[in-house]
Design an enzyme around this catalytic site. Structure first.
Site, PDB file in Angstrom:
ATOM      1  N   GLU A   1       0.822  -1.212   0.000  1.00  0.00           N
ATOM      2  CA  GLU A   1       0.000   0.000   0.000  1.00  0.00           C
ATOM      3  C   GLU A   1       0.850   1.253   0.000  1.00  0.00           C
ATOM      4  O   GLU A   1       1.953   1.280   0.546  1.00  0.00           O
ATOM      5  CB  GLU A   1      -0.951   0.003   1.184  1.00  0.00           C
TER       6      GLU A   1
ATOM      7  N   CYS B   1       3.797   8.343   1.009  1.00  0.00           N
ATOM      8  CA  CYS B   1       4.079   7.403   2.104  1.00  0.00           C
ATOM      9  C   CYS B   1       4.162   6.012   1.482  1.00  0.00           C
ATOM     10  O   CYS B   1       3.202   5.538   0.889  1.00  0.00           O
ATOM     11  CB  CYS B   1       2.943   7.498   3.124  1.00  0.00           C
TER      12      CYS B   1
ATOM     13  N   CYS C   1       3.727  -6.916   8.280  1.00  0.00           N
ATOM     14  CA  CYS C   1       4.763  -6.463   9.217  1.00  0.00           C
ATOM     15  C   CYS C   1       4.882  -7.481  10.336  1.00  0.00           C
ATOM     16  O   CYS C   1       3.872  -7.965  10.844  1.00  0.00           O
ATOM     17  CB  CYS C   1       4.392  -5.097   9.787  1.00  0.00           C
TER      18      CYS C   1
ATOM     19  N   CYS D   1       2.390  -4.109  16.838  1.00  0.00           N
ATOM     20  CA  CYS D   1       1.825  -2.903  17.456  1.00  0.00           C
ATOM     21  C   CYS D   1       0.304  -3.061  17.523  1.00  0.00           C
ATOM     22  O   CYS D   1      -0.336  -3.366  16.509  1.00  0.00           O
ATOM     23  CB  CYS D   1       2.195  -1.666  16.662  1.00  0.00           C
TER      24      CYS D   1
ATOM     25  N   CYS E   1      -2.296  -1.034  15.199  1.00  0.00           N
ATOM     26  CA  CYS E   1      -2.028  -1.043  13.757  1.00  0.00           C
ATOM     27  C   CYS E   1      -2.682  -2.248  13.087  1.00  0.00           C
ATOM     28  O   CYS E   1      -2.496  -3.386  13.515  1.00  0.00           O
ATOM     29  CB  CYS E   1      -0.518  -1.091  13.555  1.00  0.00           C
TER      30      CYS E   1
ATOM     31  N   CYS F   1      -1.244   4.136   8.488  1.00  0.00           N
ATOM     32  CA  CYS F   1      -0.351   2.994   8.486  1.00  0.00           C
ATOM     33  C   CYS F   1      -1.089   1.660   8.445  1.00  0.00           C
ATOM     34  O   CYS F   1      -1.773   1.288   9.378  1.00  0.00           O
ATOM     35  CB  CYS F   1       0.517   3.075   9.735  1.00  0.00           C
TER      36      CYS F   1
HETATM   37  S1  SF4 Z   1       2.806   0.378  13.362  1.00  0.00           S
HETATM   38 FE1  SF4 Z   1       2.229  -1.428  12.134  1.00  0.00          FE
HETATM   39  S2  SF4 Z   1       3.467  -1.374  10.272  1.00  0.00           S
HETATM   40 FE2  SF4 Z   1       4.370   0.045  11.777  1.00  0.00          FE
HETATM   41  S3  SF4 Z   1       5.915  -1.217  12.876  1.00  0.00           S
HETATM   42 FE3  SF4 Z   1       4.034  -1.374  14.091  1.00  0.00          FE
HETATM   43  S4  SF4 Z   1       2.997  -3.220  13.298  1.00  0.00           S
HETATM   44 FE4  SF4 Z   1       4.564  -2.642  11.786  1.00  0.00          FE
END
Ligand code: SF4
Length: 368
Positions: free
Chosen positions: A92, A105, A112, A116, A119, A343
């Protein structure tokens, strides 16, 4: 991918490739300028090359490898793209037009591996690292979509590595992409216009500090203490805040002129946004005496994430406390909120099978 993806080759690599076809070195410079300078999307468009060479290139190589899946245009002009790689992984990208510059961006990974909790991309896990070519192609595609193929951009382009993925876990490909984009015969986006955001991969912060002609650094902090940060960003268990800030202090030696580095702080209602969190954050940064600024980012709520954004008055009160303690703090205006341009939100939403909000595939895009 069987064919060579030419966007991901440096000029030296492209010279080798062209030599392997029995062609003189100046052809490499022509091809590089065609792909990166004029942002051409097919060999047929390279009319300065002999027809036989174009045919030879089409047999053995490809310029683009990303396939456009969907495009969304927000009422504020922000454009969000979901691509698929040749092997079907989501990528993306978000294009944000502003009065004096455009910001793109980009993603560095598909999915990932970091977890987090605020996210959506985290829910995909790591699918794979993107190649240098797949990183550069996101930028070329977005510029072509906004301004058409071959048309010079009216404003400067800034890049932020804040899309899906942890850029520092794909360090080599990222740095290669930055080198390719820096080339004056191509996109000529210098590292000084690029900011890379990390969740806090400490060894890579040190590595970046030692990199000549490096991009700027942003660190996603999200919490002023280890207890809360462990919950929000589990990478903190590996590199806790004091270790992270010690690496930042070392990084500070590499700052140039008025450069500061940036702490990103996503504002989650009732979780990390109280007055006492603001004071704790200011004290933490002051303890380390860092030449830094803080960007407060209103959270983009999305199912099934368990968070809501802080109210605007709360964000402003938080900012004022930071400023009163000598920390430069800014509120990032949410862009493209109506298309979830934050994000990781696009890829994760698509993967979970939810319909996109406002698909528009019809406006003359040159996908792949
Ligand atoms: S915010 Fe999302 S994309 Fe960014 S490092 Fe954390 S898990 Fe990975």
């Amino acid at each position: 991918m069987k064919q060579t993806h030419l966007i991901g080759l440096t000029t030296a690599e492209l010279s080798d490739f062209v030599a392997s076809l029995g062609q003189p070195a100046y052809r490499a410079r022509q091809i590089f300028a065609g792909i990166h300078g004029r942002r051409l999307r097919s060999f047929d468009e390279m009319t300065d090359l002999p027809k036989e060479l174009r045919q030879q290139l089409a047999n053995q190589a490809t310029i683009s490898s990303l396939r456009l899946e969907s495009r969304y245009i927000s009422s504020d002009g922000t454009r969000r793209y979901l691509f698929k790689t040749y092997d079907d992984y989501p990528v993306e990208t978000v294009f944000i037009p502003e009065e004096r510059r455009d910001t793109i961006c980009f993603s560095s990974q598909s999915g990932c591996p970091l977890q987090c909790t605020f996210c959506l991309t985290a829910q995909l896990g790591l699918l794979r690292n993107l190649t240098a070519g797949e990183i550069v192609e996101q930028i070329i595609f977005a510029l072509n979509d906004a301004y058409s193929v071959g048309v010079a951009t009216p404003r400067g382009t800034n890049l932020v590595g804040m899309g899906a993925g942890e850029p520092f876990l794909n360090f080599d490909h990222l740095m290669k992409a930055i080198g390719i984009m820096n080339d004056a015969a191509g996109l000529h986006i210098v590292p000084n216009r690029i900011t890379i955001s990390t969740a806090g991969i400490v060894p890579s912060i040190r590595e970046l500090a030692a990199t000549p002609n490096r991009p700027h650094l942003a660190i996603s902090l999200a919490a002023p203490n280890d207890k809360l940060r462990n919950d929000l960003m589990p990478i903190n268990k590996k590199w806790p805040i004091q270790e992270l800030l010690a690496a930042c202090k070392e990084f500070e030696k590499s700052l140039r002129g008025n450069e500061r580095f940036t702490f990103e702080y996503v504002m989650l209602r009732g979780v990390n946004d109280s007055d006492s969190h603001a004071r704790e954050l200011a004290n933490l940064l002051n303890q380390h005496d860092l030449r830094a600024k803080v960007n407060l980012i209103p959270h983009n709520p999305a199912e099934p994430l368990p968070y809501q954004p802080s109210a605007p008055e709360r964000v402003e009160a938080f900012r004022e406390i930071l400023e009163s303690k000598g920390i430069h703090a800014f509120i990032r205006r949410p862009r493209g909120r109506d298309i979830l341009a934050a994000c990781g939100q696009l890829a994760a939403r698509s993967a979970s099978g939810e319909p996109p909000l406002s698909i528009d595939r019809s406006r003359g895009l040159r996908a792949g």
